[in-house]
Each structure stands twice: as C-alpha cells, then as structure tokens.
Design an enzyme around this catalytic site. Structure first.
Site, short mmCIF file in Angstrom:
data_model
loop_
_atom_site.label_atom_id
_atom_site.label_comp_id
_atom_site.label_asym_id
_atom_site.label_seq_id
_atom_site.Cartn_x
_atom_site.Cartn_y
_atom_site.Cartn_z
N CYS A 133 -12.06 8.62 -10.47
CA CYS A 133 -11.20 8.54 -9.28
C CYS A 133 -10.86 9.95 -8.80
O CYS A 133 -10.79 10.89 -9.59
CB CYS A 133 -9.91 7.78 -9.61
SG CYS A 133 -8.86 7.54 -8.16
N ASP B 210 -8.11 10.90 -7.91
CA ASP B 210 -6.72 11.17 -8.29
C ASP B 210 -6.59 12.52 -9.01
O ASP B 210 -7.34 12.80 -9.95
CB ASP B 210 -6.23 10.03 -9.20
CG ASP B 210 -4.73 10.06 -9.38
OD1 ASP B 210 -4.20 11.08 -9.89
OD2 ASP B 210 -4.06 9.07 -9.02
N ARG C 65 -4.64 13.55 -11.09
CA ARG C 65 -4.17 13.52 -12.48
C ARG C 65 -5.26 13.19 -13.49
O ARG C 65 -4.98 13.07 -14.67
CB ARG C 65 -3.02 12.50 -12.59
CG ARG C 65 -1.82 12.86 -11.72
CD ARG C 65 -0.89 11.68 -11.58
NE ARG C 65 -1.52 10.58 -10.84
CZ ARG C 65 -0.92 9.42 -10.57
NH1 ARG C 65 0.32 9.20 -10.98
NH2 ARG C 65 -1.55 8.49 -9.88
N CYS D 263 -3.78 3.27 -10.62
CA CYS D 263 -4.64 3.77 -9.54
C CYS D 263 -4.12 3.27 -8.18
O CYS D 263 -4.02 2.06 -7.94
CB CYS D 263 -6.08 3.30 -9.75
SG CYS D 263 -7.22 3.95 -8.53
#
Ligand code: CO
Length: 215
Positions: A43, A45, A47, A102
């Site tokens: 992803c 993302d 993080r 997510c």
C-alpha cells in the site's frame, strides 16, 4: 514547510556519510546493478515502508506501491513493474503486503464519495461482493474491516497468479512464489496469511493459460 524540505536534503547527506563510513564501496556496489530476490507490492500508506519493516537494504527489494496494494491487470504501471521483476530480474518471491487499518479498504467498505479514487476503490468493492457472506456475518465493524483487508490481499495474490506474466514464468522456471502478508500498524508485526502459490493448479480452469500457447 521549507524547513521540512531542507531537512530532507540534509538527512540525505548524513545518510550518504554514514553508509560510506560502514562500507566505502556501498554506492559503487549498488551502481553495478541490482539483483533483488523479491518484488513487494504494498500500500502507498506512509506507515508501511517495505525495506524498513523487513530489515532489507537498498538492492534487495523491487517495490510497487499503490492505494490498497491492488493488482489490477489493466494497470500498465503494475504490469510493467511485474514484467521487469519477473522476466528480467527473475525475482524468486512476490509479496503482496496489505495492512490493518488501510484507509483504501475502509473507504471501499463504506458508501461515501471521495472523487476519482472511487473508481480505484471499485476493485476493492468487488472483493467484498465475492466474500459477501463471510464479511456480512462479522458483526463487529473493526473485525470485519480486518478480515476484509486479509481477503483483499488473498484476492490480489490470485489476481497476480492469473496474469500471463506469472503463469508463463512458472512454466519456464517454476518461480516466483506469490505470498500474502498483512502488516499491523499498531504493533509493527507482519502476519503471513499462509497463502503461498507457485503454480496454477488452484486457479479456476478458466484462468489457466495452457502451455502450448506460450510463444
Ligand atoms: Co493502505
């Protein structure tokens, strides 16, 4: 903002210095080429940094990231990364790594409009439809989202297996193995979903590509 931006460039100089201190040939070695054993599809993302959470170094992981770690077989960017990783770099493993919490998967579970991204999230909604009975039976919303994240990863593993790129590679050299993982942002731990696929025997007949059609 400017401060943050400037700091990145300073960080870079410090990083170069520390790497050269550890190994004066660090960049010379990397400049000679890459031979990563792994393609990571994760992803976008912020993080979930592939190298950091797996303790891998520059040169060890070929990376593709997008919203909700999706394998969309009309996505030229994903297909190009996959083709290069599989057919040129000959990676031994492909890991699809999702993560709990997510935002993409959460958005796909809801009905709110977000804009152009809704068209991307549609692919995740399709995963919900496929696993509708199982997901609807989970009453706790957090538990349902967690399971949706896992099922989405598993679905992407099989979407990857359905590509001609992967099936042709299996016939030629029996690799790569495709794995499904989920990273837990709350504790940093990775859960191996136990899906490791290295041939097309588990695919529905309609997705199998016959050996004699390989050119
Ligand atoms: Co995400």
């Amino acid at each position: 903002m400017t401060k943050f931006y400037q700091k990145l460039l300073e960080n870079n100089k410090e990083w170069v210095a520390s790497k050269l201190e550890e190994n004066p040939a660090f960049f010379d070695e990397l400049a000679n080429g890459q031979n990563p054993p792994l393609l990571w599809i994760g992803c976008a993302d912020s993080r979930v940094p592939a190298n950091e959470i797996t303790g891998t170094k520059p040169g060890e992981v070929f990376v593709h990231r997008n919203i909700a770690n999706m394998v969309i077989h009309t996505d030229m960017s994903m297909l190009s990364v996959l083709d290069y990783a599989v057919n040129v770099l000959h990676v031994k493993h492909v890991i699809i790594c999702g993560h709990y919490g997510c935002g993409g998967v959460q958005a796909a579970m809801g009905n709110k409009q977000f804009g152009i991204i809704d068209n991307w999230l549609r692919h995740i909604k399709d995963v919900y439809r496929i696993h509708y009975a199982e997901l609807e039976a989970i009453k706790d919303e957090k538990d349902r989202l967690n399971r949706f994240v896992e099922l989405n990863v598993i679905e992407q593993v099989y979407d990857l297996c359905k590509t001609s790129i992967v099936q042709n590679a299996w016939k030629k050299r029996k690799t790569p193995s495709i794995h499904g993982w989920v990273y837990d942002i709350k504790n940093g731990l990775i859960k191996d979903l136990g899906v490791s696929v290295s041939d097309n025997s588990n695919l529905a007949e309609v997705y199998k590509i016959a050996p004699d059609t390989v050119f």
